[in-house]
Design a protein around this motif. Structure first.
Motif, PDB file in Angstrom:
ATOM      1  N   GLN A  33       7.256  11.611  -3.308  1.00  0.00           N
ATOM      2  CA  GLN A  33       6.415  10.585  -3.936  1.00  0.00           C
ATOM      3  C   GLN A  33       6.864  10.391  -5.378  1.00  0.00           C
ATOM      4  N   ASP A  50       2.993   7.424  -8.980  1.00  0.00           N
ATOM      5  CA  ASP A  50       2.062   7.217  -7.863  1.00  0.00           C
ATOM      6  C   ASP A  50       1.237   8.479  -7.604  1.00  0.00           C
ATOM      7  N   GLU A 108      -1.586   8.646 -10.073  1.00  0.00           N
ATOM      8  CA  GLU A 108      -2.650   7.675  -9.797  1.00  0.00           C
ATOM      9  C   GLU A 108      -3.259   7.844  -8.409  1.00  0.00           C
ATOM     10  N   ASN A 109      -2.758   8.832  -7.664  1.00  0.00           N
ATOM     11  CA  ASN A 109      -3.266   9.125  -6.314  1.00  0.00           C
ATOM     12  C   ASN A 109      -3.247   7.879  -5.431  1.00  0.00           C
ATOM     13  N   LYS A 110      -2.076   7.270  -5.334  1.00  0.00           N
ATOM     14  CA  LYS A 110      -1.954   6.076  -4.496  1.00  0.00           C
ATOM     15  C   LYS A 110      -0.673   6.135  -3.677  1.00  0.00           C
ATOM     16  N   GLU A 111      -0.708   5.442  -2.548  1.00  0.00           N
ATOM     17  CA  GLU A 111       0.477   5.366  -1.709  1.00  0.00           C
ATOM     18  C   GLU A 111       1.598   4.674  -2.478  1.00  0.00           C
ATOM     19  N   ASN A 155       1.695  10.904   0.284  1.00  0.00           N
ATOM     20  CA  ASN A 155       0.826  11.104  -0.872  1.00  0.00           C
ATOM     21  C   ASN A 155       0.684  12.607  -1.095  1.00  0.00           C
ATOM     22  N   ASN A 171      -0.855  14.238  -3.198  1.00  0.00           N
ATOM     23  CA  ASN A 171      -2.172  14.734  -3.593  1.00  0.00           C
ATOM     24  C   ASN A 171      -2.823  15.535  -2.466  1.00  0.00           C
TER      25      ASN A 171
END
Length: 363
Positions: free
Chosen positions: A246, A250, A253-256, A272, A274
């Motif tokens: 990742q 990204d 921001e914890n996004k795909e 992801n 996270n």
């Protein structure tokens, strides 16, 4: 890949460096501040050392230690296994120079009642940048000067939650490697060849974990903690041994993120990350990344994370007394896998100290 840097001060260091040089390493390891063998060189160095060992001893290939026989708290025999089956051998002294990933051996020794305690270590991911970016950040306008080698870095910060976040095993001009050693589990590592001439630079970026994070008082709880992370990495990678990756921005921001991320590894899958670490570690790793970005501007931009880096050091420590002997007489746990070293140099020195104990009084 043969990083020989260490923070310990010990006169035996020169002996170790000389030994590597005498067996094929570059002469520059004798005077560089951060001596480095390189994977391509290390392969032959280790082979040459092994050939010298064979002149005065016995190296048994495709043979593993599967059990030990103890009577009255004293080692009596070892049980070995090879392609032809298992067999016993009487021994009075057993030096356990096992690696920090020798999990089946850890479990066997625990069952045999060797005293083992939990140990703090660190987990995280690999972070990868272009080597050109690292060169520019360290050398400035001279970044492409032909006299300069691929630049490295070393960063360490403390978060608001009092966790240490730091880079480890930085590989200039190197490669991220899939270092899976167990079925349906994934772990990454890094390496560089001697010339360090790949277009990528990578480093582990780690968060300290303590026994309080393990969720159990079992002596091997840290090892089981590692395994859970590696199982999750395998799942995030698509369960086919692809490495989950990742972009750092990204992840923060914890996004795909985007598909088809280019890395030094070919077999990767966008994920992801996270979902990989426990949330408390995510929080601290993210804060640590932002703090590092204050030290190297752009550190979190155009950078990729690859997971999981879970084996920075051993999750356990064997008991040993002042003579390096365990609670079972005749057994000597040494090196990184025993919890007493943190790299090639410190492991080598631990081995030398053990040999001095065992050879004391002999002529």
């Amino acid at each position: 890949d043969g990083k020989l840097t260490t923070g310990i001060k010990d006169y035996r260091k020169q002996f170790v460096l000389n030994t590597f040089y005498e067996h094929g390493a570059s002469e520059d390891i004798l005077y560089l501040n951060k001596p480095h063998l390189g994977t391509d060189v290390l392969i032959n160095v280790v082979k040459n050392i092994r050939k010298d060992i064979e002149k005065c001893g016995d190296v048994r290939f495709e043979t593993k230690l599967v059990d030990i026989i103890i009577e009255d708290n004293q080692l009596k025999e070892v049980v070995l296994e090879n392609n032809e089956g298992t067999y016993k051998e009487k021994v009075d002294q057993l030096v356990l120079a096992i690696g920090h990933s020798a999990r089946k051996t850890y479990e066997m020794l625990y069952q045999k009642q060797l005293e083992i305690s939990q140990k703090a270590f660190a987990v995280g991911m690999r972070i990868e940048h272009s080597q050109e970016f690292i060169n520019k950040s360290q050398y400035g306008k001279f970044y492409d000067h032909p006299a300069l080698k691929a630049a490295d870095y070393k960063l360490a910060v403390h978060t608001s939650q009092k966790r240490g976040v730091y880079t480890f095993c930085m590989c200039p001009g190197g490669y991220v490697m899939n270092a899976a050693s167990e079925e349906k589990r994934l772990v990454v590592n890094g390496m560089s060849n001697y010339k360090r001439d790949n277009k990528y630079a990578n480093s582990a970026i780690l968060v300290n974990v303590t026994p309080d994070d393990f969720g159990s008082s079992h002596p091997l709880a840290g090892m089981y903690f590692q395994r859970k992370l590696e199982e999750k990495a395998f799942e995030l990678g698509g369960s086919d041994y692809s490495i989950p990756v990742q972009k750092v921005e990204d992840y923060l921001e914890n996004k795909e993120g985007i598909e088809n991320i280019e890395t030094s590894l070919k077999r990767v899958k966008n994920a992801n990350l996270n979902a990989l670490l426990p949330e408390i570690l995510n929080i601290n790793l993210k804060e640590g990344l932002l703090l590092m970005n204050n030290k190297i501007n752009g550190f979190t931009s155009n950078a990729t994370l690859l997971g999981v880096e879970s084996r920075s050091s051993a999750p356990i420590r064997f008991y040993r007394d002042e003579n390096m002997e365990s609670n079972i007489k005749g057994i000597y746990p040494i090196g990184e896998g025993a919890g007493y070293a943190g790299g090639i140099m410190s492991s080598a020195i631990d081995g030398l100290k053990c040999s001095e104990v065992l050879l004391k009084g002999e002529r």
